[in-house]
Scaffold this motif. Structure first.
Motif, mmCIF file in Angstrom:
data_model
loop_
_atom_site.group_PDB
_atom_site.id
_atom_site.type_symbol
_atom_site.label_atom_id
_atom_site.label_comp_id
_atom_site.label_asym_id
_atom_site.label_seq_id
_atom_site.Cartn_x
_atom_site.Cartn_y
_atom_site.Cartn_z
ATOM 1 N N TRP A 91 5.620 95.058 33.657
ATOM 2 C CA TRP A 91 4.472 95.562 33.348
ATOM 3 C C TRP A 91 5.708 97.007 33.270
ATOM 4 O O TRP A 91 5.283 97.270 30.971
ATOM 5 N N PRO A 92 6.902 97.500 33.180
ATOM 6 C CA PRO A 92 7.235 98.629 31.862
ATOM 7 C C PRO A 92 7.943 97.784 30.681
ATOM 8 O O PRO A 92 8.225 98.319 29.722
ATOM 9 N N SER A 93 7.760 96.186 30.157
ATOM 10 C CA SER A 93 8.067 95.595 29.199
ATOM 11 C C SER A 93 6.445 95.544 28.349
ATOM 12 O O SER A 93 6.926 94.788 26.919
ATOM 13 N N THR A 94 5.025 95.845 28.885
ATOM 14 C CA THR A 94 4.679 95.889 27.826
ATOM 15 C C THR A 94 4.718 97.141 26.428
ATOM 16 O O THR A 94 4.781 98.228 27.220
ATOM 17 N N PRO A 95 4.192 96.394 26.024
ATOM 18 C CA PRO A 95 4.369 97.068 24.109
ATOM 19 C C PRO A 95 3.537 98.706 25.134
ATOM 20 O O PRO A 95 2.542 98.377 25.488
ATOM 21 N N ILE A 96 4.045 99.688 24.260
ATOM 22 C CA ILE A 96 3.170 100.950 24.656
ATOM 23 C C ILE A 96 1.665 100.790 24.403
ATOM 24 O O ILE A 96 0.574 101.526 24.746
ATOM 25 N N GLU A 97 1.289 100.616 22.960
ATOM 26 C CA GLU A 97 -0.169 100.399 22.869
ATOM 27 C C GLU A 97 -0.926 99.756 23.545
ATOM 28 O O GLU A 97 -2.054 100.114 24.054
ATOM 29 N N GLN A 98 -0.257 97.935 24.542
ATOM 30 C CA GLN A 98 -0.995 97.649 25.370
ATOM 31 C C GLN A 98 -1.401 98.367 26.503
ATOM 32 O O GLN A 98 -2.484 98.321 26.923
ATOM 33 N N ARG A 99 -0.125 99.619 26.979
ATOM 34 C CA ARG A 99 -0.774 100.032 27.828
ATOM 35 C C ARG A 99 -1.753 101.199 27.713
ATOM 36 O O ARG A 99 -2.697 101.492 28.652
ATOM 37 N N MET A 100 -1.902 102.177 26.050
ATOM 38 C CA MET A 100 -2.739 102.982 25.873
ATOM 39 C C MET A 100 -3.879 102.400 26.168
ATOM 40 O O MET A 100 -4.939 102.730 26.664
ATOM 41 N N LYS A 101 -3.627 100.735 25.427
ATOM 42 C CA LYS A 101 -5.083 100.651 25.310
ATOM 43 C C LYS A 101 -5.977 100.150 26.800
ATOM 44 O O LYS A 101 -7.126 100.340 27.370
ATOM 45 N N ALA A 102 -5.077 99.459 27.820
ATOM 46 C CA ALA A 102 -5.789 99.376 28.990
ATOM 47 C C ALA A 102 -6.264 101.199 29.950
ATOM 48 O O ALA A 102 -6.689 101.074 30.683
ATOM 49 N N VAL A 103 -4.805 101.848 29.809
ATOM 50 C CA VAL A 103 -5.796 103.329 30.315
ATOM 51 C C VAL A 103 -6.876 103.215 29.554
ATOM 52 O O VAL A 103 -7.513 104.438 30.154
ATOM 53 N N LEU A 104 -7.050 103.214 28.633
ATOM 54 C CA LEU A 104 -8.592 103.841 28.022
ATOM 55 C C LEU A 104 -9.882 102.560 28.749
ATOM 56 O O LEU A 104 -10.528 103.585 28.342
ATOM 57 N N GLU A 105 -9.393 102.303 29.096
ATOM 58 C CA GLU A 105 -10.179 101.066 29.656
ATOM 59 C C GLU A 105 -10.332 101.125 30.357
ATOM 60 O O GLU A 105 -11.820 101.072 31.215
ATOM 61 N N PHE A 106 -9.083 102.176 31.640
ATOM 62 C CA PHE A 106 -9.624 102.284 32.390
ATOM 63 C C PHE A 106 -10.538 103.897 32.700
ATOM 64 O O PHE A 106 -11.392 103.940 33.180
ATOM 65 N N ALA A 107 -10.406 103.821 31.061
ATOM 66 C CA ALA A 107 -10.588 105.662 31.294
ATOM 67 C C ALA A 107 -12.337 105.479 31.811
ATOM 68 O O ALA A 107 -13.207 106.326 32.085
ATOM 69 N N ALA A 108 -12.625 104.455 30.445
ATOM 70 C CA ALA A 108 -14.373 103.770 30.355
ATOM 71 C C ALA A 108 -14.571 103.463 31.742
ATOM 72 O O ALA A 108 -15.840 104.361 32.065
#
Ligand code: G3H
Length: 535
Positions: A91-108
């Motif tokens: 998780w800490p190595s996941t590129p920040i763009e992918q973390r943002m994508k995961a969080v936006l999917e969570f928001a939906a």
């Protein structure tokens, strides 16, 4: 002695045969990418939105909540360590763009559950339907705006910093790195919003999170478990329901041994919103408290001051709403009002009229703003405060103020509150509006100066008259509202407190900063630019 019971309120509770509580929930928890049904101890979740049977009230059963403890904490910590691996895990190595994508999917995914979560908030904590829906929708907006705030922060961090020291030019750029394992504990009055506004920024910054569900609202939280499971890798987030004293000491006490053989706490950061006593106990359980980052939201006794030249109509309407919204169970609520002597009676009369117009009812009743409260001992605690104030000379001014039944209480407007009374000093966190009189603004400053709390204050009056007082209050609290109520929003503003009211700041950007640490990479100008391009 006042008779506090109000049998007339019985009819407001739903008839057992006609009531439609949500389908009984199973005792679930979230760990290592799995939603598990607990096979150990569990308790019934009882709603104080009670059911009426032949003239008596009994709590509605909403399902079961697991009572987790040390073994489940150990599983969650082990899974979190696998995901984090000292900052070099998945998780800490996941590129920040992918973390943002995961969080936006969570928001939906959360957005698709607004109605179901709001339904449970109505039954678990008595929150009126509109406020319950707003709490969830506001959290979804908060998540999306936090992602935008992170994009802006990233752009700023890409700029090359330069400074000279001793005649030599230095260049650097900023990386933001996670802290590690973050523990989040939300309060029962905002079990979704104050849960997500700490958990999500911590995840976005690459931390792993273990959260404990609030005292009430655990079933509403559990509706989000599948979204967490589907949007984040195993181990990145765990949610443990149960008693704080069975979970938090074990969690905060988790440690590893360093090369010198010393124990170091595994929990890197704590986000806790709740009481001072619990906060102290949790902090004491950490083996190396000096390594712990913390954001705390604790008790508050926010004051509203109504000056001689205040617009009474605007002030009384806003203060009654601010003090009694969600039955006064908001940390930001006005919990005492000081009114200039000349305005005292006119203010009290307006407040009484406004409070008498408030509609009592169940959370789903159209227009009901006074609703059942989830804490079983709440009415007794409010009555003790009212008895104390009356015995020392205060008067309850509104009709039937303070009377109630089971979990429903008519708000009380209490006038002539003075320093001999508990209501003058203590946080009531309930439907009581204490009003005191003052002759000189210095008396109010003295009250604030002596108060252990330091969250917010509100000053009502013409700016020319209010200016000096506003300035004084800035020495004691973290936000002063001029001709407006105390409140957390807008979410872009820093939400903070001082003294016994809290520590640290949350906001869209401040939370990102609170759950990360800046790392500078310093080099020659050309090399710094190259490093910046390859971050
Ligand atoms: O209980 C504390 C909440 O953070 C207050 O939020 O002012 O938006 O109701 P609010």
């Amino acid at each position: 002695m006042t008779t506090w019971d109000d049998p007339a309120l019985l009819a407001m509770f739903p008839e057992a045969d006609a009531a439609r509580p949500p389908a009984a929930a199973e005792p679930t928890w979230l760990v290592d990418g799995e939603v598990r049904v607990a096979d150990g101890a569990a308790r019934e979740v009882l709603s104080r939105v009670a059911l009426r049977r032949e003239g008596t009230l009994s709590p509605a059963v909403l399902g079961r909540e697991p009572l987790l403890g040390a073994p489940e904490v150990a599983l969650a910590v082990a899974a979190a360590e696998r995901a984090y691996q000292g900052g070099e895990g998945l998780w800490p190595s996941t590129p920040i763009e992918q973390r943002m994508k995961a969080v936006l999917e969570f928001a939906a995914a959360v957005e698709s559950k607004v109605d179901a979560v709001a339904e449970l908030l109505m039954w678990e904590i008595g929150k009126p339907r509109k406020s319950a829906r707003d709490e969830v929708s506001r959290s979804v907006s908060y998540i999306r705006e936090t992602v935008s705030a992170l994009q802006r922060l990233r752009s700023r961090d890409l700029e090359l910093l330069s400074a000279s020291a001793g005649g030599i030019a230095h260049f650097a750029h900023t990386h933001r790195r996670p802290l590690g394992l973050v523990v989040c504990v939300a309060p029962f009055n905002y079990p979704i919003n104050e849960f997500l506004t700490t958990v999500v920024p911590a995840l976005l910054m690459g931390n792993v999170v273990i959260a404990k569900t609030p005292r009430f609202g655990a079933l509403a939280n559990a509706l989000l478990f599948p979204a967490f499971r589907d949007c984040f890798p195993p181990g990145v987030v765990a949610v443990l329901p149960g008693e704080g004293h069975s979970i938090l000491p074990a969690l905060m006490g988790a440690s590893r041994v360093d090369v010198a053989g010393n124990a170091v706490g595994l929990v890197s950061a704590l986000a806790f919103i709740g009481g001072e006593g619990a906060a102290n106990a949790i902090l004491r359980a950490h083996p190396t408290p000096f390594t712990l980052h913390k954001v705390l939201g604790l008790g508050a006794k926010n004051v509203a001051v109504v000056l001689d030249d205040a617009d009474l109509e605007a002030a009384s309407a806003a203060i009654v709403k601010g003090a009694l919204g969600f039955n006064g169970q908001r940390c930001t609520a006005e919990k005492i009002v000081f009114v200039a002597r000349r305005q005292f009676e006119p203010f009290v009369q307006r407040a009484v009229a406004l409070v008498e117009a408030l509609q009592l009812g169940m959370p789903w009743d159209e227009g009901a703003t006074v609703t059942p409260m989830p804490e079983p001992n709440k009415l007794a605690a409010m009555r003790a405060l009212l008895d104390d104030a009356q015995a020392k000379g205060a008067t309850i001014r509104n009709r039937d103020g303070g009377r109630g039944l089971f979990s429903l209480m008519r708000p009380a407007v209490v006038a002539e509150v003075n320093a001999s009374m508990r209501l003058y000093h203590e946080e009531q966190f309930g439907p009581i509006l204490p009003i005191a009189v003052f002759d000189e603004p210095e008396e109010v400053v003295e009250w604030q100066r002596r108060s252990p709390f330091g969250q917010q204050a509100a000053v009502w009056g013409a700016p020319s008259a209010a200016r000096a007082l506003v300035r004084r209050f800035t020495r004691f609290v973290s936000r002063v509202n001029v001709n407006d109520v105390c409140q957390r929003g807008p979410d872009a503003f820093g939400f903070s407190a001082t003294d016994k009211s809290g520590f640290g700041t949350l906001s869209l950007e401040d939370a990102l900063l609170a759950f990360s640490r800046p790392v500078l990479v310093q080099a020659t100008e050309q090399q710094a630019l190259e490093f910046s391009r390859s971050r």
